[in-house]
Write a protein that holds these residues in place. Structure first.
Motif, PDB file in Angstrom:
ATOM      1  N   TYR A 195       0.906  -1.181  -0.154  1.00  0.00           N
ATOM      2  CA  TYR A 195      -0.223   0.079  -0.049  1.00  0.00           C
ATOM      3  C   TYR A 195       1.092   1.378   0.186  1.00  0.00           C
ATOM      4  CZ  TYR A 195      -4.002  -3.310   0.880  1.00  0.00           C
ATOM      5  OH  TYR A 195      -5.345  -3.667   0.737  1.00  0.00           O
ATOM      6  N   ILE A 196       2.402   1.213   0.049  1.00  0.00           N
ATOM      7  CA  ILE A 196       3.487   2.360  -0.292  1.00  0.00           C
ATOM      8  C   ILE A 196       2.821   2.856  -1.960  1.00  0.00           C
ATOM      9  CG2 ILE A 196       4.260   1.290   1.527  1.00  0.00           C
ATOM     10  CD1 ILE A 196       6.221   0.476  -0.606  1.00  0.00           C
ATOM     11  N   TYR A 197       2.577   2.544  -2.524  1.00  0.00           N
ATOM     12  CA  TYR A 197       2.325   2.658  -4.089  1.00  0.00           C
ATOM     13  C   TYR A 197       0.700   3.062  -4.246  1.00  0.00           C
ATOM     14  CZ  TYR A 197       6.862   0.909  -4.219  1.00  0.00           C
ATOM     15  OH  TYR A 197       7.867   0.488  -4.300  1.00  0.00           O
ATOM     16  N   GLY A 198       0.399   4.242  -5.280  1.00  0.00           N
ATOM     17  CA  GLY A 198      -0.812   4.189  -5.892  1.00  0.00           C
ATOM     18  C   GLY A 198      -1.338   3.444  -6.030  1.00  0.00           C
ATOM     19  N   PRO A 199      -2.375   3.488  -6.435  1.00  0.00           N
ATOM     20  CA  PRO A 199      -4.033   2.624  -7.002  1.00  0.00           C
ATOM     21  C   PRO A 199      -4.190   2.071  -8.423  1.00  0.00           C
ATOM     22  CG  PRO A 199      -4.771   3.498  -5.044  1.00  0.00           C
ATOM     23  CD  PRO A 199      -3.334   3.924  -5.127  1.00  0.00           C
ATOM     24  N   ALA A 200      -3.454   3.505  -9.157  1.00  0.00           N
ATOM     25  CA  ALA A 200      -4.145   3.885  -9.975  1.00  0.00           C
ATOM     26  C   ALA A 200      -2.737   2.760 -11.635  1.00  0.00           C
ATOM     27  CB  ALA A 200      -3.689   5.268 -11.005  1.00  0.00           C
ATOM     28  N   TYR A 201      -1.650   3.751 -10.363  1.00  0.00           N
ATOM     29  CA  TYR A 201      -0.144   3.228 -10.932  1.00  0.00           C
ATOM     30  C   TYR A 201      -0.311   1.156 -11.316  1.00  0.00           C
ATOM     31  CZ  TYR A 201       4.404   1.305 -11.669  1.00  0.00           C
ATOM     32  OH  TYR A 201       5.629   0.584 -12.295  1.00  0.00           O
ATOM     33  N   LEU A 202      -0.445   0.651  -9.897  1.00  0.00           N
ATOM     34  CA  LEU A 202      -0.510  -0.017  -9.943  1.00  0.00           C
ATOM     35  C   LEU A 202      -1.020  -1.341 -10.226  1.00  0.00           C
ATOM     36  CD1 LEU A 202       0.197  -0.577  -5.797  1.00  0.00           C
ATOM     37  CD2 LEU A 202       1.848  -1.155  -7.452  1.00  0.00           C
ATOM     38  N   TYR A 203      -2.722  -0.830 -10.741  1.00  0.00           N
ATOM     39  CA  TYR A 203      -3.238  -1.160 -11.309  1.00  0.00           C
ATOM     40  C   TYR A 203      -3.235  -1.225 -12.612  1.00  0.00           C
ATOM     41  CZ  TYR A 203      -6.710  -2.500  -7.567  1.00  0.00           C
ATOM     42  OH  TYR A 203      -7.144  -2.977  -6.560  1.00  0.00           O
ATOM     43  N   ALA A 204      -2.784   0.075 -13.258  1.00  0.00           N
ATOM     44  CA  ALA A 204      -2.626   0.188 -14.978  1.00  0.00           C
ATOM     45  C   ALA A 204      -1.259  -0.996 -15.068  1.00  0.00           C
ATOM     46  CB  ALA A 204      -2.509   1.987 -15.261  1.00  0.00           C
ATOM     47  N   ALA A 205      -0.142  -0.869 -14.503  1.00  0.00           N
ATOM     48  CA  ALA A 205       1.002  -1.611 -14.664  1.00  0.00           C
ATOM     49  C   ALA A 205       0.751  -3.112 -14.798  1.00  0.00           C
ATOM     50  CB  ALA A 205       2.167  -0.944 -13.773  1.00  0.00           C
ATOM     51  N   ALA A 206      -0.345  -3.288 -13.824  1.00  0.00           N
ATOM     52  CA  ALA A 206      -0.395  -4.847 -14.071  1.00  0.00           C
ATOM     53  C   ALA A 206      -1.013  -5.468 -15.140  1.00  0.00           C
ATOM     54  CB  ALA A 206      -1.271  -5.168 -12.519  1.00  0.00           C
ATOM     55  N   TRP A 263      -1.205  -4.066 -17.819  1.00  0.00           N
ATOM     56  CA  TRP A 263       0.270  -3.866 -19.123  1.00  0.00           C
ATOM     57  C   TRP A 263       0.489  -5.064 -18.852  1.00  0.00           C
ATOM     58  CZ3 TRP A 263       1.079  -0.661 -22.807  1.00  0.00           C
ATOM     59  CH2 TRP A 263       2.580  -0.790 -23.837  1.00  0.00           C
ATOM     60  N   LEU A 264       1.214  -5.392 -18.052  1.00  0.00           N
ATOM     61  CA  LEU A 264       2.454  -6.954 -18.000  1.00  0.00           C
ATOM     62  C   LEU A 264       1.985  -7.693 -17.927  1.00  0.00           C
ATOM     63  CD1 LEU A 264       4.389  -5.544 -14.449  1.00  0.00           C
ATOM     64  CD2 LEU A 264       5.027  -5.550 -16.559  1.00  0.00           C
ATOM     65  N   LYS A 265       0.207  -7.535 -17.343  1.00  0.00           N
ATOM     66  CA  LYS A 265      -0.483  -9.195 -17.726  1.00  0.00           C
ATOM     67  C   LYS A 265      -0.667  -9.767 -19.571  1.00  0.00           C
ATOM     68  CE  LYS A 265      -3.907 -12.159 -17.292  1.00  0.00           C
ATOM     69  NZ  LYS A 265      -3.740 -13.237 -16.443  1.00  0.00           N
ATOM     70  N   VAL A 266      -0.833  -8.444 -20.155  1.00  0.00           N
ATOM     71  CA  VAL A 266      -0.579  -8.839 -21.635  1.00  0.00           C
ATOM     72  C   VAL A 266       0.847  -8.494 -22.003  1.00  0.00           C
ATOM     73  CG1 VAL A 266      -1.407  -7.660 -24.001  1.00  0.00           C
ATOM     74  CG2 VAL A 266      -2.822  -7.171 -21.873  1.00  0.00           C
ATOM     75  N   GLY A 308       9.023  -8.139 -17.633  1.00  0.00           N
ATOM     76  CA  GLY A 308      10.372  -7.720 -17.967  1.00  0.00           C
ATOM     77  C   GLY A 308      10.691  -6.376 -17.615  1.00  0.00           C
ATOM     78  N   LEU A 309      12.356  -6.383 -18.326  1.00  0.00           N
ATOM     79  CA  LEU A 309      12.677  -4.843 -18.337  1.00  0.00           C
ATOM     80  C   LEU A 309      12.141  -3.907 -19.376  1.00  0.00           C
ATOM     81  CD1 LEU A 309      14.251  -2.815 -16.502  1.00  0.00           C
ATOM     82  CD2 LEU A 309      16.344  -3.889 -17.922  1.00  0.00           C
ATOM     83  N   MET A 310      12.122  -4.551 -20.661  1.00  0.00           N
ATOM     84  CA  MET A 310      11.807  -3.842 -21.712  1.00  0.00           C
ATOM     85  C   MET A 310      10.306  -3.552 -21.635  1.00  0.00           C
ATOM     86  SD  MET A 310      14.558  -3.022 -22.820  1.00  0.00           S
ATOM     87  CE  MET A 310      16.272  -3.572 -22.706  1.00  0.00           C
ATOM     88  N   GLN A 311       9.336  -4.298 -21.026  1.00  0.00           N
ATOM     89  CA  GLN A 311       8.304  -3.753 -20.720  1.00  0.00           C
ATOM     90  C   GLN A 311       7.943  -3.168 -19.745  1.00  0.00           C
ATOM     91  OE1 GLN A 311       9.722  -7.255 -21.212  1.00  0.00           O
ATOM     92  NE2 GLN A 311       8.548  -8.961 -21.758  1.00  0.00           N
ATOM     93  N   ILE A 312       8.375  -2.940 -18.907  1.00  0.00           N
ATOM     94  CA  ILE A 312       7.954  -2.204 -18.125  1.00  0.00           C
ATOM     95  C   ILE A 312       8.639  -0.272 -18.158  1.00  0.00           C
ATOM     96  CG2 ILE A 312       9.870  -2.532 -16.744  1.00  0.00           C
ATOM     97  CD1 ILE A 312       6.018  -1.380 -15.722  1.00  0.00           C
ATOM     98  N   ARG A 313       9.608  -0.112 -18.852  1.00  0.00           N
ATOM     99  CA  ARG A 313       9.907   0.302 -19.634  1.00  0.00           C
ATOM    100  C   ARG A 313       8.937   1.174 -21.014  1.00  0.00           C
ATOM    101  NH1 ARG A 313      16.668   0.278 -20.236  1.00  0.00           N
ATOM    102  NH2 ARG A 313      17.215   0.403 -18.068  1.00  0.00           N
ATOM    103  N   ALA A 314       8.925   0.220 -21.540  1.00  0.00           N
ATOM    104  CA  ALA A 314       7.276   0.415 -22.436  1.00  0.00           C
ATOM    105  C   ALA A 314       6.605   1.156 -21.981  1.00  0.00           C
ATOM    106  CB  ALA A 314       7.210  -0.272 -23.667  1.00  0.00           C
ATOM    107  N   PHE A 315       5.776   0.778 -20.961  1.00  0.00           N
ATOM    108  CA  PHE A 315       5.013   1.797 -19.585  1.00  0.00           C
ATOM    109  C   PHE A 315       4.993   2.489 -20.061  1.00  0.00           C
ATOM    110  CE2 PHE A 315       2.675   2.017 -16.225  1.00  0.00           C
ATOM    111  CZ  PHE A 315       1.516   1.756 -16.599  1.00  0.00           C
ATOM    112  N   SER A 316       6.035   2.924 -19.465  1.00  0.00           N
ATOM    113  CA  SER A 316       6.696   4.389 -19.258  1.00  0.00           C
ATOM    114  C   SER A 316       7.070   5.262 -20.651  1.00  0.00           C
ATOM    115  CB  SER A 316       8.380   4.262 -18.289  1.00  0.00           C
ATOM    116  OG  SER A 316       7.045   4.200 -17.346  1.00  0.00           O
ATOM    117  N   ILE A 317       7.474   4.529 -21.522  1.00  0.00           N
ATOM    118  CA  ILE A 317       7.298   5.672 -22.660  1.00  0.00           C
ATOM    119  C   ILE A 317       6.145   5.515 -23.402  1.00  0.00           C
ATOM    120  CG2 ILE A 317       7.935   4.978 -25.048  1.00  0.00           C
ATOM    121  CD1 ILE A 317      10.564   3.897 -24.012  1.00  0.00           C
ATOM    122  N   ALA A 318       4.857   4.870 -23.377  1.00  0.00           N
ATOM    123  CA  ALA A 318       3.944   5.506 -23.629  1.00  0.00           C
ATOM    124  C   ALA A 318       3.145   6.203 -22.859  1.00  0.00           C
ATOM    125  CB  ALA A 318       2.998   3.631 -23.484  1.00  0.00           C
TER     126      ALA A 318
END
Length: 456
Positions: free
Chosen positions: A39-50, A52-55, A59-69
């Motif tokens: 609970y130390i990170y914002g829920p919007a980020y956690l749900y959105a990143a989850a 993204w990573l589900k799809v 991996g390092l490149m996948q989470i970087r692509a999330f921020s690049i978008a």
């Protein structure tokens, strides 16, 4: 850390950090139940990143692509913001160009943290307000506030975009505002509060304890606001752009601050630019965001400079575009060229360094070849991308077993080692780390900033 917590929801159905020892983070001594709940990170980020990573997979490149978008969305938002404030597509295009070559913007877009999502949502809210305000002020306020509230759900720094929106409303639409507009502004924040309550309610005691311990060191700036605001220029910005002890090449980044400041000062000297809507909105908003970052983060992390530089870059672009037809056009364009070349040079140096191939992959290969299943490995969470999320033997404990008593088979440190923090704030831990790394362990390998230690 943030992406690992998001991926935990993908495979376990619950945000948590099973690889993180409760005392693993530097800024707090213990975070209760962090391995099971986060609970130390914002829920919007956690749900959105989850999602993204589900799809995309973990991996390092996948989470970087999330921020690049999110970075692409932020640039689109600032094109709209500048175009609406200046009515000048040259200024809007220049602003997006300066962002695209801004070293800090690019680094933030590539690190996979929540900062770019927070900045993008807040920027989209401000852009929506400016795009709609002339046609439907109530709708514009609601959309702007929704973007700021969503940014806050990603990270507390999102509140700064709510303040910037309020200032834009006051600067541009003061005569049109009515009491009823307050509800249009407040409604998204009320929904935000309800979302947070719904999120933490099942484990509210754990959430409260985690939040209290994780943020305890961050709020101390509020006790000395003036000193904190004044020192932020030195301890956050100058330390990043003109680092002590670094070579001249690294210190050349300071030209970004000097050139940008020179353009803004030149713009302020021209009445037509100084009294423009862009200056009336962006100037005070920049000061507000700068002060907000200083007060909300006493630890002076460079990550949060992205919020300041979005507004600063827009102000530089508006100033430079306004100066292009005046007597100062040549110096102004020269400063813009310096900004662009400094940013491109920094990125080119980072690309040439190629730390992923030269440092990261070799240290992962070394860990694999020098450990067997069941052996405990301690290192920064970034190693988790290479070792595999489900590796049960990898842990992050920046205190290296001070609380747990565990003696790892390998310890891997990198550029983010927090010895300075412990020396200043936890001297007993600092002495333990010195003894552990200097007497109990020996360095056996080095890959760039990574140092690998094994027991003597």
């Amino acid at each position: 850390l943030q992406s690992s917590a998001a991926y935990s929801a993908v495979i376990h159905g619950q945000f948590g950090l099973p690889q993180l020892e409760e005392s693993g983070m530097t800024i707090t001594s213990r975070i209760p139940r962090i391995q099971d709940y986060c609970y130390i990170y914002g829920p919007a980020y956690l749900y959105a990143a989850a999602a993204w990573l589900k799809v995309a997979g973990y991996g390092l490149m996948q989470i970087r692509a999330f921020s690049i978008a999110w970075a692409v969305l932020a640039m689109a938002a600032w094109f709209v913001i500048l175009e609406r404030l200046t009515r000048d597509r040259v200024a809007a295009t220049l602003g997006v160009f300066l962002l695209s070559v801004n070293y800090q913007f690019i680094v933030t877009a590539a690190n996979g943290r929540f900062d770019m999502m927070c900045a993008s949502l807040g920027s989209l809210g401000l852009a929506a307000y400016l795009a709609v305000r002339e046609h439907n002020l109530s709708e514009a306020i609601a959309l702007g506030s929704l973007g700021a509230a969503a940014a806050f759900l990603s990270h507390p720094m999102g509140v700064l975009y709510g303040g910037a929106l309020l200032w834009a409303m006051a600067a541009l639409d003061w005569r049109r505002l009515r009491w009823g507009h307050a509800m249009w502004f407040l409604a998204p924040w009320m929904l935000c509060g309800a979302a947070i309550l719904a999120w933490i309610w099942p484990h509210r005691d754990i959430a409260a304890a985690q939040f209290a311990t994780h943020t305890r060191s961050r709020w101390t700036a509020l006790l000395h606001p003036v000193a904190s605001i004044l020192s932020d220029a030195r301890d956050r910005y100058l330390a990043f752009y003109f680092p002590a002890g670094a070579g001249m090449a690294a210190r050349m980044k300071v030209t970004i601050l000097l050139a940008g400041g020179a353009v803004c000062v030149a713009g302020m000297c021209v009445r037509r630019i100084r009294e423009s809507a862009a200056f009336r909105v962006l100037g005070p908003a920049l000061i507000f965001v700068y002060c907000g970052v200083a007060l909300l983060d006493n630890l002076k992390f460079p990550y949060y400079m992205i919020h300041t530089f979005l507004f600063a870059t827009a102000l530089v672009a508006a100033s430079a575009a306004g100066l292009r037809t005046g007597a100062a056009r040549i110096p102004a364009m020269a400063c813009v060229a310096i900004l662009a070349l400094a940013g491109i040079g920094g990125v080119a140096a980072k690309v040439h360094e190629n730390s992923y191939a030269r440092d990261y992959r070799p240290v992962i290969a070394y860990i694999h070849s020098h450990t067997t299943p069941g052996e405990y490995v301690e290192g920064e969470m970034s190693l988790n991308f290479g070792l595999g999320y489900s590796d049960p033997d990898f842990h992050m404990d920046n205190r290296l077993g001070y609380y747990t008593g565990v003696k790892p088979a390998l310890i891997v440190t990198d550029e983010y080692a927090d010895l300075g923090y412990f020396r200043a704030r936890e001297p007993e831990v600092y002495r333990f780390l010195q003894r552990r790394l200097g007497q109990e362990y020996r360095q056996v390998a080095a890959f760039g900033d990574y140092r690998v230690y094994e027991p003597k």
